[in-house]
Design a protein around this motif. Structure first.
Motif, mmCIF file in Angstrom:
data_model
loop_
_atom_site.group_PDB
_atom_site.id
_atom_site.type_symbol
_atom_site.label_atom_id
_atom_site.label_comp_id
_atom_site.label_asym_id
_atom_site.label_seq_id
_atom_site.Cartn_x
_atom_site.Cartn_y
_atom_site.Cartn_z
ATOM 1 N N UNK A 149 -31.332 107.433 -9.895
ATOM 2 C CA UNK A 149 -30.212 107.461 -10.182
ATOM 3 C C UNK A 149 -29.075 107.708 -8.881
ATOM 4 N N UNK A 150 -29.621 108.329 -7.988
ATOM 5 C CA UNK A 150 -28.934 108.514 -6.704
ATOM 6 C C UNK A 150 -28.873 106.977 -5.832
ATOM 7 N N UNK A 151 -30.014 106.203 -5.852
ATOM 8 C CA UNK A 151 -30.041 105.092 -4.949
ATOM 9 C C UNK A 151 -28.959 104.219 -5.837
ATOM 10 N N UNK A 152 -28.992 104.111 -7.187
ATOM 11 C CA UNK A 152 -28.204 103.139 -7.937
ATOM 12 C C UNK A 152 -26.658 103.390 -7.709
ATOM 13 N N UNK A 153 -26.367 104.711 -7.752
ATOM 14 C CA UNK A 153 -24.946 105.101 -7.348
ATOM 15 C C UNK A 153 -24.564 104.711 -5.906
ATOM 16 N N UNK A 154 -25.612 105.236 -4.920
ATOM 17 C CA UNK A 154 -25.335 104.851 -3.587
ATOM 18 C C UNK A 154 -24.916 103.212 -3.529
ATOM 19 N N UNK A 155 -25.664 102.426 -3.900
ATOM 20 C CA UNK A 155 -25.244 101.099 -3.869
ATOM 21 C C UNK A 155 -23.921 100.767 -4.345
ATOM 22 N N UNK A 156 -23.692 101.447 -5.387
ATOM 23 C CA UNK A 156 -22.359 101.210 -6.141
ATOM 24 C C UNK A 156 -20.952 101.816 -5.504
ATOM 25 N N UNK A 209 -20.201 115.468 10.601
ATOM 26 C CA UNK A 209 -21.760 115.299 10.614
ATOM 27 C C UNK A 209 -21.830 114.146 9.294
ATOM 28 N N UNK A 210 -23.193 113.945 9.374
ATOM 29 C CA UNK A 210 -23.749 113.253 8.385
ATOM 30 C C UNK A 210 -23.229 113.548 7.094
ATOM 31 N N UNK A 211 -23.399 112.926 6.099
ATOM 32 C CA UNK A 211 -23.161 113.130 4.635
ATOM 33 C C UNK A 211 -24.172 114.197 4.066
ATOM 34 N N UNK A 212 -25.401 114.101 4.389
ATOM 35 C CA UNK A 212 -26.346 115.073 3.871
ATOM 36 C C UNK A 212 -25.839 116.449 4.213
ATOM 37 N N UNK A 217 -29.268 103.509 6.629
ATOM 38 C CA UNK A 217 -29.947 102.512 7.239
ATOM 39 C C UNK A 217 -30.796 103.119 8.633
ATOM 40 N N UNK A 218 -29.972 103.953 9.288
ATOM 41 C CA UNK A 218 -30.436 104.800 10.269
ATOM 42 C C UNK A 218 -31.393 105.791 9.798
ATOM 43 N N UNK A 219 -31.557 106.166 8.772
ATOM 44 C CA UNK A 219 -32.403 107.133 8.243
ATOM 45 C C UNK A 219 -33.692 106.335 7.914
ATOM 46 N N UNK A 220 -33.529 105.240 7.369
ATOM 47 C CA UNK A 220 -34.610 104.384 7.159
ATOM 48 C C UNK A 220 -35.542 104.139 8.488
ATOM 49 N N UNK A 260 -34.562 110.682 4.651
ATOM 50 C CA UNK A 260 -34.019 109.414 4.013
ATOM 51 C C UNK A 260 -33.483 109.693 2.607
ATOM 52 N N UNK A 261 -34.252 110.607 1.734
ATOM 53 C CA UNK A 261 -33.702 110.553 0.354
ATOM 54 C C UNK A 261 -32.397 111.462 0.150
ATOM 55 N N UNK A 262 -32.402 112.306 1.330
ATOM 56 C CA UNK A 262 -31.283 113.276 1.226
ATOM 57 C C UNK A 262 -29.902 112.348 1.442
ATOM 58 N N UNK A 263 -30.197 111.365 2.535
ATOM 59 C CA UNK A 263 -28.852 110.536 2.974
ATOM 60 C C UNK A 263 -28.603 109.634 1.741
#
Length: 247
Positions: free
Chosen positions: A124-131, A7-10, A142-145, A163-166
């Motif tokens: 913080x979650x968005x920054x770490x997701x990018x890294x 399943x998806x990560x969330x 991208x699919x959630x967006x 989206x924010x959960x993913x």
């Protein structure tokens, strides 16, 4: 229709093993969150009791007790016999007047406090997701967006939350992800109220920009875009709140 366990990560985070075993109320809380946050869809079949027990790291008796609690809340329906199992019964959608009454009761200082909390967690979650995010994580974000494209009302609110959960799940930080889930459970319905202030077209564009920054591994840009997205939402909520008080 039953979804595969890959399943998806969330969803994986919500179905991760519990820190404390043998606690039916904790299993029930996870399942309630998955249903109310839209991670589990209406009429979706849950995994079997044995599969849920394995995923949560508890006994089947504990899972059975949790499902009894969900049935009592009207969130799960169990069917016997061929093609049977436990199926999600999503709670009914609240009308605009209910949402407006909820927003009218919240003060501006409370809105700012909620916004500060959410900015810290989601940024913080968005920054770490990018890294840290993998190719699969990026694809899910991208699919959630894109889910917000054309969505209106409660569907748009649900897409915002998903989206924010993913993004949080893509951060690869279980603690941050659980903080996102906590905030969504407590305040998500307020943050993403399906009222006229919410512009799905603008929000979808902002989601795509955040997803692109994550895909490009630009942590600072992903953080800034996410924080601005939430701050703008809080500002719009504040305007609607004042309009409601003056009406």
């Amino acid at each position: 229709m039953r979804r595969p366990l890959t399943s998806p990560s969330a969803r994986s985070v919500l179905f991760a093993p519990l820190d404390q075993t043998g606690r039916a109320e904790l299993v029930a809380r996870r399942l309630v969150d998955a249903i109310t946050l839209g991670v589990l869809a209406d009429q979706e079949q849950l995994p079997s009791e044995a599969e849920l027990a394995e995923q949560f790291g508890v006994s089947t008796v504990t899972v059975r007790e949790a499902l009894v609690a969900l049935r009592q809340q009207g969130l799960v329906q169990t069917k016997r016999g061929r093609g049977g199992g436990s199926f999600v019964c999503a709670p009914p959608e609240e009308n605009d007047e209910t949402w407006r009454a909820r927003l009218r009761e919240v003060s501006l200082s409370e809105l700012r406090d909620i916004g500060d909390d959410y900015v810290a967690i989601a940024g913080a979650a968005a920054r770490l997701a990018a890294e840290r995010s993998s190719t699969e994580d990026i694809a899910r974000v991208q699919l959630a967006a894109e889910d917000l494209d054309g969505a209106v009302g409660t569907a748009a609110a649900r897409a915002e939350r998903q989206f924010h959960l993913e993004v949080a799940a893509a951060s690869q930080s279980p603690r941050l992800t659980h903080q996102e889930i906590r905030l969504q459970s407590e305040q998500g319905a307020l943050l993403w109220l399906p009222l006229g202030h919410h512009d799905p077209v603008t929000a979808c564009t902002e989601h795509r920009a955040i997803a692109a920054a994550i895909a490009q591994a630009d942590g600072e840009l992903a953080r800034k875009l996410t924080e601005q997205h939430i701050l703008d939402t809080i500002d719009r909520l504040g305007e609607v709140h004042l309009d409601l008080l003056g009406s």
